[in-house]
Structure formats: C-alpha cells, structure tokens
Design a protein around this motif. Sequence first.
Motif, PDB file in Angstrom:
ATOM      1  N   ILE A   1      17.142  86.280  99.171  1.00 33.52           N
ATOM      2  CA  ILE A   1      16.714  85.170 100.038  1.00 33.52           C
ATOM      3  C   ILE A   1      16.911  83.856  99.296  1.00 33.52           C
ATOM      4  CG2 ILE A   1      14.763  84.149 101.255  1.00 33.52           C
ATOM      5  CD1 ILE A   1      13.676  86.963 101.660  1.00 33.52           C
ATOM      6  N   GLY A   2      16.516  83.855  98.010  1.00 31.96           N
ATOM      7  CA  GLY A   2      16.692  82.651  97.201  1.00 31.96           C
ATOM      8  C   GLY A   2      18.150  82.244  97.110  1.00 31.96           C
ATOM      9  N   LEU A   3      19.027  83.242  96.941  1.00 26.97           N
ATOM     10  CA  LEU A   3      20.465  82.972  96.839  1.00 26.97           C
ATOM     11  C   LEU A   3      20.961  82.253  98.086  1.00 26.97           C
ATOM     12  CD1 LEU A   3      23.139  83.561  95.266  1.00 26.97           C
ATOM     13  CD2 LEU A   3      23.337  85.605  96.642  1.00 26.97           C
ATOM     14  N   CYS A   4      20.539  82.755  99.264  1.00 26.08           N
ATOM     15  CA  CYS A   4      20.979  82.129 100.518  1.00 26.08           C
ATOM     16  C   CYS A   4      20.524  80.674 100.577  1.00 26.08           C
ATOM     17  CB  CYS A   4      20.427  82.887 101.716  1.00 26.08           C
ATOM     18  SG  CYS A   4      21.038  84.553 101.820  1.00 26.08           S
ATOM     19  N   LEU A   5      19.250  80.436 100.216  1.00 25.37           N
ATOM     20  CA  LEU A   5      18.737  79.068 100.273  1.00 25.37           C
ATOM     21  C   LEU A   5      19.482  78.178  99.280  1.00 25.37           C
ATOM     22  CD1 LEU A   5      14.901  79.717 100.559  1.00 25.37           C
ATOM     23  CD2 LEU A   5      16.571  79.369 102.350  1.00 25.37           C
ATOM     24  N   GLY A   6      19.770  78.732  98.101  1.00 22.13           N
ATOM     25  CA  GLY A   6      20.510  77.963  97.103  1.00 22.13           C
ATOM     26  C   GLY A   6      21.891  77.594  97.617  1.00 22.13           C
ATOM     27  N   LEU A   7      22.513  78.520  98.363  1.00 17.21           N
ATOM     28  CA  LEU A   7      23.851  78.228  98.891  1.00 17.21           C
ATOM     29  C   LEU A   7      23.797  77.125  99.942  1.00 17.21           C
ATOM     30  CD1 LEU A   7      25.464  81.766  99.007  1.00 17.21           C
ATOM     31  CD2 LEU A   7      25.862  79.908  97.409  1.00 17.21           C
TER      32      LEU A   7
ATOM     33  N   ILE B   1      20.486  66.935  89.931  1.00 12.23           N
ATOM     34  CA  ILE B   1      19.062  67.137  89.699  1.00 12.23           C
ATOM     35  C   ILE B   1      18.535  67.924  90.895  1.00 12.23           C
ATOM     36  CG2 ILE B   1      18.306  64.962  90.737  1.00 12.23           C
ATOM     37  CD1 ILE B   1      16.352  64.803  88.308  1.00 12.23           C
ATOM     38  N   ASP B   2      17.723  68.932  90.621  1.00 11.02           N
ATOM     39  CA  ASP B   2      17.273  69.826  91.685  1.00 11.02           C
ATOM     40  C   ASP B   2      15.753  69.824  91.720  1.00 11.02           C
ATOM     41  OD1 ASP B   2      16.744  71.789  93.467  1.00 11.02           O
ATOM     42  OD2 ASP B   2      18.003  73.319  92.536  1.00 11.02           O
ATOM     43  N   VAL B   3      15.194  69.434  92.865  1.00 15.44           N
ATOM     44  CA  VAL B   3      13.737  69.496  92.980  1.00 15.44           C
ATOM     45  C   VAL B   3      13.312  70.556  93.985  1.00 15.44           C
ATOM     46  CG1 VAL B   3      13.311  67.114  92.303  1.00 15.44           C
ATOM     47  CG2 VAL B   3      13.766  67.645  94.674  1.00 15.44           C
ATOM     48  N   SER B   4      14.279  71.388  94.432  1.00 11.78           N
ATOM     49  CA  SER B   4      13.939  72.316  95.507  1.00 11.78           C
ATOM     50  C   SER B   4      13.592  73.707  95.000  1.00 11.78           C
ATOM     51  CB  SER B   4      15.100  72.406  96.494  1.00 11.78           C
ATOM     52  OG  SER B   4      16.185  73.053  95.899  1.00 11.78           O
ATOM     53  N   PHE B   5      13.700  73.961  93.675  1.00  9.42           N
ATOM     54  CA  PHE B   5      13.510  75.361  93.251  1.00  9.42           C
ATOM     55  C   PHE B   5      12.097  75.906  93.493  1.00  9.42           C
ATOM     56  CE2 PHE B   5      13.589  72.632  89.510  1.00  9.42           C
ATOM     57  CZ  PHE B   5      12.356  72.898  88.926  1.00  9.42           C
ATOM     58  N   PRO B   6      11.024  75.084  93.373  1.00 12.54           N
ATOM     59  CA  PRO B   6       9.724  75.669  93.723  1.00 12.54           C
ATOM     60  C   PRO B   6       9.641  76.052  95.199  1.00 12.54           C
ATOM     61  CG  PRO B   6       9.427  73.663  92.483  1.00 12.54           C
ATOM     62  CD  PRO B   6      10.853  73.714  92.878  1.00 12.54           C
ATOM     63  N   ALA B   7      10.241  75.225  96.055  1.00 13.88           N
ATOM     64  CA  ALA B   7      10.229  75.547  97.481  1.00 13.88           C
ATOM     65  C   ALA B   7      11.012  76.829  97.737  1.00 13.88           C
ATOM     66  CB  ALA B   7      10.812  74.394  98.291  1.00 13.88           C
ATOM     67  N   ILE B   8      12.162  76.973  97.064  1.00 11.24           N
ATOM     68  CA  ILE B   8      12.965  78.184  97.236  1.00 11.24           C
ATOM     69  C   ILE B   8      12.171  79.397  96.750  1.00 11.24           C
ATOM     70  CG2 ILE B   8      15.024  79.404  96.455  1.00 11.24           C
ATOM     71  CD1 ILE B   8      16.512  76.828  96.437  1.00 11.24           C
ATOM     72  N   ALA B   9      11.541  79.250  95.573  1.00 13.59           N
ATOM     73  CA  ALA B   9      10.778  80.370  95.016  1.00 13.59           C
ATOM     74  C   ALA B   9       9.661  80.777  95.968  1.00 13.59           C
ATOM     75  CB  ALA B   9      10.197  79.980  93.658  1.00 13.59           C
ATOM     76  N   THR B  10       8.925  79.785  96.476  1.00 11.91           N
ATOM     77  CA  THR B  10       7.827  80.079  97.378  1.00 11.91           C
ATOM     78  C   THR B  10       8.328  80.756  98.638  1.00 11.91           C
ATOM     79  OG1 THR B  10       6.923  78.005  96.602  1.00 11.91           O
ATOM     80  CG2 THR B  10       5.795  79.049  98.395  1.00 11.91           C
ATOM     81  N   PHE B  11       9.391  80.175  99.197  1.00 15.46           N
ATOM     82  CA  PHE B  11       9.949  80.711 100.435  1.00 15.46           C
ATOM     83  C   PHE B  11      10.346  82.171 100.250  1.00 15.46           C
ATOM     84  CE2 PHE B  11      12.937  81.473 103.763  1.00 15.46           C
ATOM     85  CZ  PHE B  11      12.614  80.593 104.783  1.00 15.46           C
TER      86      PHE B  11
END
Lengths: 350, 332
Positions: free
Chosen positions: B100-106, B62-72
């Motif tokens: 940038i999103g890819l890096c955060l996702g990794l 379960i992932d709750v970080s995608f809005p933070a990644i998108a915003t960042f």
Amino acid sequence: MTNPNGNSPEPITPISRSSFSLQRYLPQDASITRLFIIMLVVFVLMAGISPNTFLSLDSFTSMSFQFPVFGIFAFAMMLSMISGGIDLSIVGIANLTSIIAASVMVRMLPAEASASESLLYILLGVAAALMVGLVCGLFNGFAITKIGIPPILVTLGTMQLFMGIAIIVTKGQAIVGLPELYTKIGNGSLWIFPVPLLMFCLCILGTYVLLNKQSYGMKLQMLGANPTASFFSGVNNTRVLLTTYAISGVLAAIAGLVIVAQTNSAKADYGTSYILQAILVAVMGGVDPRGGFGKVAGIVMAVLTLQFLSSGLNALHVGNFFKDFMWGIVLLLVMVINEWSNRRKVRSIS
Amino acid sequence: MKKVMQTSEFYVAIVVLALFLVIGSQSSAFFTITNLFDLIRSGIVPGIFVMCAMLVIISGGIDVSFPAIATFSMFCSTKILHSMHYDGPVLVAFLLSGLIGLCLGLINAVFISLFRLPTLIVTLGTSSMFSGFLLTFVGSSQISDLPKPLLTFSKEQIFKFTNDSGITVGLPVAVLVSLGVIVLVALLLRYTMMGRGIYALGGDAVSAQRIGFSPIRIQFFIYGFVGLMAGVAGMIHTTMMRNSNPVDLLGTELLIIAAVVLGGTRITGGHGTVLGSLLGLLLVITIQNSLILLGIPSYWQRFVIGALILIGTGVAAYQVKRSIMKRKSIVS
C-alpha cells in the motif's frame, strides 16, 4: 508530453532561466481570469447545492470572520515565496505574538482598570505583538542572508524555536480571559463590515502598494526570478530579503492578533494546519513556488474560492478530515493545471 | 585523521558524546541497559523514517508525506487483516502494508517526476490528501484488538537481559527490520548504480541526465522505495504500540527531517551519509528522552531542537559561505 523538449529538465543556467520566467508573465495573467471563473463556478455550485444556508447574510458574515486569518497568512507566505523561499514559521510567529499580546493584556492590566486604561494596555499589547513579529521576521531574514542557511531550514528551525519559546513562556497552558474591550473590538463590526474583514482589506491594500507601487515589489520579483541577475543589476539582495521576512513576520503577528480576538485565548500550538492552507492559497493564487511571480488579486480570489468551498461543505455537514482531503486534491490539481498551461505557452513561443 | 575531522559526522558524534557524558554525569540512570534499550526502542520506527527522508533529500527533494503514508498503509492493512480474522504468517501483514505504501509513494513520484512540481508542495498536498482520505473514508477510531500474528510478533524479544532489580528488558524483534533497512540503504547508496544516480541527481540534475542517468526512473525508484519503507515502518509502529491509531505518527516529519539535516545531509541535495543521519537521529532522540534527566523541564524540548537545527545548519552554511569567499579571493 510527446515533444522531446517537454521532457528535458528545466535549464538552470542563469540566462535561459531569466528568459523562461519572463515568458511566465503571459500565462499567469490568463490564470487570473481562470481563477475568477473557478471562483464563480464554486460560488454558483455551492449556492445551488444549499441555497438557503449558503446564500444568507448570516453565512456571509460568518465567512468574513473566517477567511481573514488564513488570508493574512497567505500574504505572508506569498511574499517569501515570490522571493524564491518559503516561510514555514508564520504560524509559530503568530502564536508567539498572540501569547505576548495576551500576557501584556491579561497580566499587566490592573483588576480595576477604567476603559481608557484598558485601551492603553490593549494598544501596548498590540504594539508588543507587532514588535515581536518584526523581530522574529528579521531573525529569519538574518539567518537566511547573513549566515546563508536555506529559507526552508531556517523557518523549519524557527518554527520549532518560536513555538518552543511560546511553550516556555506559558508552560504549555493557554492564556485566557482577555480584556472585554479587545474581544469586543476584534469581533465587532464597523457598520456591516466585521473588523477582521477590515484588517484583511488593510493587508490587501498594504501588500498591493508594496508589490506594485514601490520599487521594493519590482526588486522582490527580480530577486525571486534570478538572484544573480538582480544582484548584478544593482539590487541589494540582502536588504530585500530582510525586508521580505520582516514583513512576513509582521503579517503573521496581525493574523495572531485576529486569532486572539476570535478565540479569546492564546495557545502555543494553535492552528498548525494554517501552514498548509497558506501554501495552498498562495500556490492556487498563482504564486510561482520557484520564485519570481505572484499577484495580490490572485491570492484574494484563491482565499474567497477556498472559503466558499469550505462553507459550502460545512452546509453539507462533511467533516474536517474530508476538507483536508479536498485541500490536498485542489492543491495538486491547481499545480498540474498551471504547469501544463505554462508548458503549452512556452512551447508555442519557442 | 584530518579527513575524518573535516566531516560533519565527526562534529555530530562529538556533540552526541558530550551530551551523553553530561547527562551521564548528572544522572546515574542514563548509563544503564534499561535506558539504552529505551533509546534504541524509541529509534526503531524513526530509524526507518530517517532513511526515507535522507534518500529524498540527497536526491535534491524534500518529503513530508512519509508519516501520512505510514499511517495510511498500517491502518488500512490492519483493518483488512482484522476484518478477515487473519491468522497466517506475520510477513503477509508487512508485505501488505509495504505494498500500500509503495502505491502511495508512486503517486508522489507521478506528480514529482512527470509533472516536475516542487517536491515540498507535492508532498504537503499528498500528505493532507492521504490522511484526509484515511480519516474520512477508512476510519478514525483506533483498532486495539490486533490480529493474532501481529500480537505474537509484538511480544517476541531479542537480547534479553535481567537487570539488578529483577526486571527483564529486551528489544522487540522489529529492531532487526530497522537494521536491515539501514544496511540495505547503506549498500544501495554505496555500491549500486542507482545509489550513484541518487547522489548525481541531487548534485546537479542536468549533468546527471547528460551522463546518462534517467531522472524520471531515479525519482520513481526513490519515492516508490520510500513509500514501501514507510509502509513497513508503519506496521512496525502498530506492533510496537499494540494498536493501530490513525493519527499517531502524523506531525513527526519535521523532527525526522531535522535529524537528517543535523546529521550533515545538505538540503540542497547531493550530500549525505547513513552514519551521519543516524547520529543526527540519536541526538534528537536523546534530547527527547533524556533532557528530563538533566532536570530540564520537558517544555524546553521544542526550543532546544529548534535551536539545534539553526546552530547545526548555521555552522555548515557558514563554512560553505566562507570557503566560497576563500576560493573567490584566490581567483581574483
């Protein structure tokens, strides 16, 4: 990581899993010592950075007004996490109960009430809040055990539901102007101990007794470690889970009452960041997020550590956003360290 | 036909249809092109988010970080382009944000697959970390004068219609990006080995590994892909709002997860379809946008969504429970 065993996924068959979590008991005790050392280091560090502001009686008094709220939330989170679930709805319950309590105290209290009358209404409000907390918790427990929805989804839904009810009741506005007596008690001190701190101590005592002196505590840990095994050894899983979420709801209600006293108002969307903080404290305090283990002492130390860190950072005048950043890093670091030491332990045993 | 009726998509579709009919019968404003386009427009960014959340949930996390990644990623890339007065193709902005999103996702993937920590807690931690870092070190005030390529992109529209009162309504071009992402995810899940692997991992991690899928590789792919998509979605959000606000999207994650779950994706992993998730999203968006057309005050929204989550997941869970009991009675 070079060990091939380290890379294989965790065995999920019942037998091997139960032996796995038995081994977890040993490193976790070491983690209590580790937590104590971390707490001391943070304390010394913060005291060293700003000795004048950090090491004063004022700062300790203000700290003891701050940490009880998220400490109580952490206990609520801990219980549900030990059972192998999670309770995301605690802040929703706290806000709903605080609104119920505040509306009882504000709307029902006659304008020209005497002191004893207002005390009566305050007690009524507190009782109503605890009642609502209990009902909310039981509702969570019911949906989890009887209907069979996973805890994370139930509490995700009830979080919206309880907050929704709170918004409907208040039409989105804050309730202000509580009886003076209530805020006086809530913000007062008994000798040198602030009332919120005493509430926190009561919660520590209550949770400690529940987990260590009652059969419920043992059953809860067995259930969290392996529900199938606990079922076959005669534990009434349904009842234990219902109790767990009900207690979690009552604890959240207590936190809500403390919040009302401190802010002198009740709002439907107050303090949603407490959820993350509660999870952080619980995990940092050594509660296993997969269920089955958790110690009260660990939670207390994690609460104190975070409060020292937060107050120390306040003395340095960094913003709230930087604290969010720190919480995230601390949470991840603690989890990685715990996982590593667990793996080392498991490997050295096998 | 019977097979269709047993799927959860079928029930969600019926609920959505019923809701449409009820709202439509109460308010003539509902079945108009303007309102339809409004619904679609408000689904562009959540549409991508829903695909992200669904992929992760199918894989058993379960992932709750995608809005933070998108915003960042949207705020950082807007800031970079803004400071260099960028004036080139708009594609670069999307690529930068996606990267940038890819890096955060990794980063998520490292904690989840290498350290094997619970996904919810990892992503809660990283999401707090990302947004805290963004607001402390990058900036907390919104950027309203976007670089020129982004502005021109935001003004381009397709499917233009002029309605009776003479107002031209259209959809932003970004809707094509969302459609592309949805089709891509659908193809990925249906026709590729990686897609099969995602379902297998969510169904049973041990069996997936035994038959030769690498959980680490799959998880790195998922969280990297989700980061990339979240970055792109963030950029779309910026162009649609015509400013870059670092606190805009935060807090939307639970509603997105609710939409995915309502669409029949099982939180325990292994089940879920693109169609179902989209229907779930449609339900949530309709409630958000059109409940008010029924004369229900907007402060009922949260209550209705919470109740829907409980009822939706409750019905599914109850069916599973009953079928297990039925199977038990056959065995004994």
